[in-house]
Design an enzyme around this catalytic site. Structure first.
Site, PDB file in Angstrom:
ATOM      1  N   TYR A  93       0.857  -1.186   0.000  1.00 46.58           N
ATOM      2  CA  TYR A  93       0.000   0.000   0.000  1.00 46.58           C
ATOM      3  C   TYR A  93       0.890   1.232   0.000  1.00 46.58           C
ATOM      4  CZ  TYR A  93      -3.444   3.453   1.662  1.00 46.58           C
ATOM      5  OH  TYR A  93      -4.261   4.553   1.802  1.00 46.58           O
ATOM      6  N   ASP A 147       9.210   3.177  -0.081  1.00 45.18           N
ATOM      7  CA  ASP A 147       8.140   3.749   0.719  1.00 45.18           C
ATOM      8  C   ASP A 147       8.372   3.322   2.166  1.00 45.18           C
ATOM      9  OD1 ASP A 147       5.881   4.447   2.078  1.00 45.18           O
ATOM     10  OD2 ASP A 147       4.465   3.707   0.564  1.00 45.18           O
ATOM     11  N   LYS A 193       3.811   8.860   9.045  1.00 43.36           N
ATOM     12  CA  LYS A 193       3.597   8.235  10.353  1.00 43.36           C
ATOM     13  C   LYS A 193       4.547   8.762  11.434  1.00 43.36           C
ATOM     14  CE  LYS A 193       0.799   4.733   8.390  1.00 43.36           C
ATOM     15  NZ  LYS A 193       0.862   3.961   7.191  1.00 43.36           N
TER      16      LYS A 193
HETATM   17  C1  LIG Z   1       0.190   4.539   5.802  1.00 43.32           C
HETATM   18  C2  LIG Z   1       0.967   4.350   4.576  1.00 43.32           C
HETATM   19  C3  LIG Z   1       0.910   5.254   3.513  1.00 43.32           C
HETATM   20  C4  LIG Z   1      -0.076   6.388   3.471  1.00 43.32           C
HETATM   21  O1  LIG Z   1       0.133   7.321   4.474  1.00 43.32           O
HETATM   22  P1  LIG Z   1      -1.098   8.268   4.920  1.00 43.32           P
HETATM   23  O2  LIG Z   1      -0.479   9.197   5.907  1.00 43.32           O
HETATM   24  O3  LIG Z   1      -2.128   7.356   5.505  1.00 43.32           O
HETATM   25  O4  LIG Z   1      -1.590   8.949   3.697  1.00 43.32           O
HETATM   26  C5  LIG Z   1       1.764   5.080   2.449  1.00 43.32           C
HETATM   27  N1  LIG Z   1       2.642   4.066   2.425  1.00 43.32           N
HETATM   28  C6  LIG Z   1       2.715   3.167   3.417  1.00 43.32           C
HETATM   29  C7  LIG Z   1       3.747   2.096   3.348  1.00 43.32           C
HETATM   30  C8  LIG Z   1       1.874   3.270   4.519  1.00 43.32           C
HETATM   31  O5  LIG Z   1       1.924   2.340   5.475  1.00 43.32           O
END
Ligand SMILES: *Cc1c(COP(=O)(O)O)cnc(C)c1O
Length: 429
Positions: A144, A239, A267
């Protein structure tokens, strides 16, 4: 357990908000019932509006690595609030947090702050496309990367728990430029890049997958990604929205010693306030406006409250012994889980990298999206609800990570292991 106040709030919220929530994963859809509405949280515990208290392994889905309402972060945010909450002009706090990020994350030379992980990823993809003049992007099934249009293809937990097909509303002409491959399959990556590497703008990956439950990279997998993207002139994007500052101050790239061209953060970086960031090689980041022509902006980006919280968070994490402590406690918890499952003869697989971990109810080794999908989600649902009754709050889906924080004590963990055994016995029936 009395949850009548949560139920009443949920009924109210559902009338005026889609599903009663502002993010689908909060809705408890995969586990039945209704979400708990939280009133407060402190350290390792959250308390709902009915006064039930739980040991928390959701940690706001990752950010709360120092524990909830950490006194230093609260103090710093309070002090900043007195000075004003937004100016739309530069502040020293932005440079301070950027310096900390550049110092901590090995491959980041220059960084831009945004307001969420989604925004960070969308922007990094735009930079990669703008810099290479190519359209195609490559991602992995079950990873994701936020809800940006190009990324909502085979996108892991949130989408998976709801059983949604690929998302309506995404322009087909855009989605066709997103190519997906199975996670951990190095030979499929090589094949694709051999065939059309010169058309690929970037490859994006969660260096440790966290959004189909925790799936660690196979030996050599990240190295292969580095090699093929370099050869093809494509941008390698890690990511690290979950792994950044969780697997070490330098994230997964430091832990596995593979350096991407660009990194996305989110995060933890906001210390519990909304922050995201993307950064990387100077020559790529020089293409971002106002230095370069690739536009990306934000009215509240670099918000002083959020920068203050982020700075304090990174200072806390830079202290001696932090990651050793997280490692030790996470190991203790996972061993306990494992012993419980063995003792009760429950088929399960356990994955952990640092302070992120998962228990999968399957007898198959977990290496990618296909294997993760073999889990017994009925058993998970019963286990989740039994565990909640026992006073432990974990993510309401089989396909999510558990997160350890600095605030969890060994007693909390022992208590969790015992609660988990009772819950597992009940769930198994
Ligand atoms: C949570 C998450 C996102 C998105 O971040 P948001 O602050 O919820 O938009 C993108 N990449 C990864 C790996 C994530 O866990």
């Amino acid at each position: 357990m009395n949850t009548s106040k949560s139920e009443a709030l949920f009924a109210r919220a559902q009338k005026v908000m889609p599903g009663g929530v502002n993010s689908p994963v909060r809705a408890f859809k995969a586990v039945g019932g209704h979400p708990l509405f939280i009133a407060s949280a402190r350290g390792a515990r959250v308390t709902d509006v009915d006064g039930n208290t739980f040991i928390d392994y959701v940690g706001s889905w990752g950010p709360m690595i120092a524990g909830h309402a950490h006194p230093r972060i609260v103090e710093r945010v309070k002090r900043q609030a007195e000075l004003g909450t937004s100016f739309g002009a530069p502040t020293g706090l932005e440079a301070e947090l950027a310096e900390k990020v550049v110092a901590a994350v090995p491959s980041i030379e220059v960084v831009r702050m945004v307001n969420s992980g989604t925004e960070a990823v969308m922007s990094a993809i735009r930079i990669a496309r703008g810099a290479t003049g190519r359209d195609q992007i490559v991602k992995f099934e079950g990873c994701y990367h936020g809800h940006g249009d190009s990324l909502l293809v085979k996108a892991g937990s949130g989408v998976m728990s709801l059983g949604l097909p690929d998302c309506p509303g995404i322009v087909a002409d855009l989605a066709k430029n997103t190519l997906t491959l199975p996670y951990n399959d190095a030979s499929k990556v090589r094949e694709l890049f051999d065939r059309q590497g010169d058309k690929i703008a970037c490859l994006i990956v969660e260096p440790v997958a966290g959004n189909m439950g925790v799936v660690p990279p196979a030996t050599g997998f990240l190295e292969t990604l580095r090699e093929v993207t370099r050869k093809a002139g494509a941008v390698l994007i890690f990511d690290e929205v979950i792994t950044g500052f969780r697997l070490g101050l330098g994230g997964a790239q430091e832990r596995f010693n593979v350096l991407p061209d660009m990194t996305c953060l989110g995060k933890i970086i906001g210390g519990g306030l909304p922050v995201g960031a993307y950064g990387g090689r100077q020559d790529l980041m020089d293409k971002v406006a106002p230095t370069g022509a690739i536009y990306q902006a934000g009215t509240l980006s670099g918000n002083p409250l959020a920068m203050a919280a982020g700075c304090e968070m990174l200072d806390i994490l830079a202290e001696e012994g932090v990651y050793g402590d997280l490692e030790k406690k996470s190991d203790m918890l996972c061993r306990g889980y494992q012993d419980n499952a063995s003792a009760l003869g429950v088929a399960a697989r356990f994955t952990r990298v640092g302070a992120m971990f998962s228990m999968f109810f399957t007898g198959r080794d977990v290496t990618d999206y296909e294997s993760v999908k073999t889990c017994d989600t009925g058993l998970f649902q019963r286990y989740f609800n039994a565990l909640l009754e026992e006073g432990v709050y974990m993510a309401p889906s089989q396909f999510e990570a558990g997160f350890m924080s600095l605030a969890h004590s060994e007693e909390d963990i022992q208590q969790t292991i015992e609660a988990s055994q009772r819950a597992l016995r009940k769930a198994r029936g």
